[in-house]
Design an enzyme around this catalytic site. Structure first.
Site, short mmCIF file in Angstrom:
data_model
loop_
_atom_site.label_atom_id
_atom_site.label_comp_id
_atom_site.label_asym_id
_atom_site.label_seq_id
_atom_site.Cartn_x
_atom_site.Cartn_y
_atom_site.Cartn_z
N GLY A 338 0.83 -1.21 0.00
CA GLY A 338 0.00 0.00 0.00
C GLY A 338 0.86 1.26 0.00
N TRP A 340 3.85 1.51 -1.03
CA TRP A 340 4.55 1.61 -2.31
C TRP A 340 3.67 2.33 -3.35
CZ3 TRP A 340 2.82 -1.25 -6.70
CH2 TRP A 340 3.51 -0.91 -7.87
N HIS A 341 2.36 2.08 -3.32
CA HIS A 341 1.48 2.75 -4.29
C HIS A 341 1.51 4.27 -4.09
CE1 HIS A 341 -0.33 -0.42 -6.60
NE2 HIS A 341 -0.55 -1.12 -5.51
N GLY A 342 1.77 4.70 -2.87
CA GLY A 342 1.83 6.13 -2.62
C GLY A 342 1.44 6.40 -1.18
#
Lengths: 421, 79
Positions: A338, A340-342
């Site tokens: 999560g 990593w997605h932003g």
């Protein structure tokens, strides 16, 4: 001279990978010599590298020219870390140096992901399209070197692997050892004909996914639904449910379409890059879903985050109960995905939600196993497992996944906190 | 006890599954091993046989059946 280079880059057209029909026309035309040579059992290494570099440069031209400088700096950074660790690992094997190498390899990505969250949504200058996917490749190499399974690396192959043009912007995420084997061996004519056939099919399917279905769901359906949903406002409304499904299908067909293009172009180059999707909406459970959705990413997290977390937890006997161990590892694994997605509340809660779902899925599997064992001892048959239970699993999984995509889309953020009616 | 018997006992202890009669069956497809179980098996094998099995080595292609794991352990013990 630098000024001249920048002006030249700004003047060039900007082509995003697989972005428009013209891109395919030029790419396929440039690939013809590669395909012909492959057919005669040869790999045109230099020509292929030049074509790849050309198409990489036009990804970062025009207004986004600074991304090209970020890319070059990034690749130099990763090359130094990977080769320095490789040299170190030949003689020694210590945890602090390994952890340091992984940290340094991830550091640019951390900057790029954290900068918008603490700097009013402004992008970091270190960023460029595809930075995550390059990071996955180099970090996996460092981990495999620590494991002792990756012992020999070549600079030329490393650069080709990191900068493999068909997959540079969004994967699928390949592994070095697999890539190297494909790159050093030209497929037989029979194998290559098979790859060609698949490539043609994937290109056509990709066009249908990305330019017909994703256009239908993402542009025709989604845009008016969003307007309606925002106009009605509130916590939840029917158009938002429509947004959920339209966005979910758009996300799948857009990304799966892109992935099919990337796989097809890789096949034309004789590189059997792994597939990224396998009919994810047919998944009968959330664990099954992650074996079918963005496969190269979820397997990367499984191999390089989840399993390593579990290893540390089990080896050091942190938790007595194995279910606690796997639960903690699932939640951490999905939370990291999560992040990593932003760094936004909706990406992180998307990760958390999937982590919890994995824990519940596992708990149910254990429960079923236990009940079936008791039933067997009592002389009864196992719990029903037939097409109806599978159908129920598919329906429940699909609804859960679609809801998680609504969260992922960030639309709820707009509806709840930034709805300027 | 030979390696095969020890592996069978280990899997029985860890996952409460008897693989005596299914030594050539894919343990992942059979629902006996998953990524969690793989790591537990690796740790147990390290302790029992004194071998180091890298996490990235225990792939689903070459360590996926009882017989293949036995072969893998023998290979690492002799290495």
């Amino acid at each position: 001279m630098m000024q001249g280079l920048i002006q030249w880059l700004q003047s060039l057209p900007n082509w995003q990978p697989y972005g428009e029909p013209k891109y395919f026309a030029f790419l396929l035309a440039f690939l013809i010599p590669i395909v012909v040579a492959m057919f005669f059992g040869r790999r045109l290494k230099i020509y292929q590298s030049l074509v790849s570099l050309g198409f990489i440069v036009v990804m970062y031209t025009g207004a986004s020219y600074h991304q090209l400088f970020a890319l070059v700096a990034y690749v130099i950074w990763q090359t130094i870390i990977v080769f320095a660790y490789h040299a170190y690992r030949k003689k020694y094997d210590t945890f602090p140096i390994f952890a340091g190498a992984v940290f340094l390899a991830i550091l640019p990505l951390i900057f790029v992901k954290v900068t918008p969250a603490i700097n009013d949504g402004n992008m970091s200058l270190l960023g460029f399209l595809g930075i995550s996917y390059l990071t996955f490749r180099s970090v996996a190499m460092i981990m495999e070197m620590r494991d002792g399974v990756l012992t020999e690396i070549k600079l030329s192959t490393f650069l080709r692997f990191m900068l493999f043009m068909p997959t540079i912007s969004s994967g699928p995420i390949d592994r070095y050892r697999r890539f190297e084997e494909d790159y050093d061996n030209v497929p037989t004519r029979e194998e290559y004909l098979d790859l060609l056939e698949k490539a043609v099919w994937y290109l056509m399917l990709g066009f249908f996914y990305k330019y017909v279905l994703a256009y239908f769901f993402g542009t025709i359906l989604l845009a008016p639904l969003k307007v309606d949903a925002l106009a009605q406002g509130g916590f939840m409304n029917w158009p938002t449910v429509g947004v959920m499904y339209a966005y979910g299908f758009d996300l799948f067909f857009d990304f799966a379409g892109y992935s099919l293009f990337a796989v097809a172009i890789s096949y034309l180059m004789g590189i059997k890059i792994p597939m990224n999707f396998n009919q994810p909406f047919k998944a009968a459970s959330i664990k099954d879903f992650w074996n079918r959705w963005h496969i190269s990413l979820s397997f990367w997290f499984r191999d390089f985050v989840f399993m390593r977390l579990v290893f540390v937890l089990v080896k050091n006997k942190i938790f007595k109960n194995r279910n606690v161990t796997s639960g903690v590892a699932y939640i951490l694994n999905m939370l990291i995905m999560g992040f990593w997605h932003g760094v936004t509340w909706y990406y992180i809660s998307y990760g958390l939600l999937h982590g919890i779902a994995m824990v519940l899925n596992d708990a149910w599997l254990r429960k079923k196993k236990k009940v079936n064992k008791e039933r067997r001892l009592a002389g009864k048959g196992p719990l029903p497992s037939n097409k109806w239970t599978t159908a129920l699993g598919i329906i429940v999984t699909f609804q859960f996944v679609m809801f998680s995509f609504l969260l992922f889309s960030g639309f709820l953020n707009q509806l709840w906190f930034h709805n300027i009616k | 006890m030979d390696i095969q018997a020890e592996l069978i006992e280990m899997i029985d202890d860890l996952f409460m599954e008897d693989i005596t009669d299914i030594m050539d069956e894919d343990l992942y497809n059979a629902g006996i091993l998953d990524s969690m179980g793989t790591v537990e098996l690796i740790v147990a094998m390290e302790e029992k046989f004194g071998i180091k099995v890298p996490v990235s080595e225990l792939g689903r292609d070459d360590w996926n059946t009882g017989n293949k794991i036995v072969a893998g352990i023998k290979g690492l013990k002799n290495a």
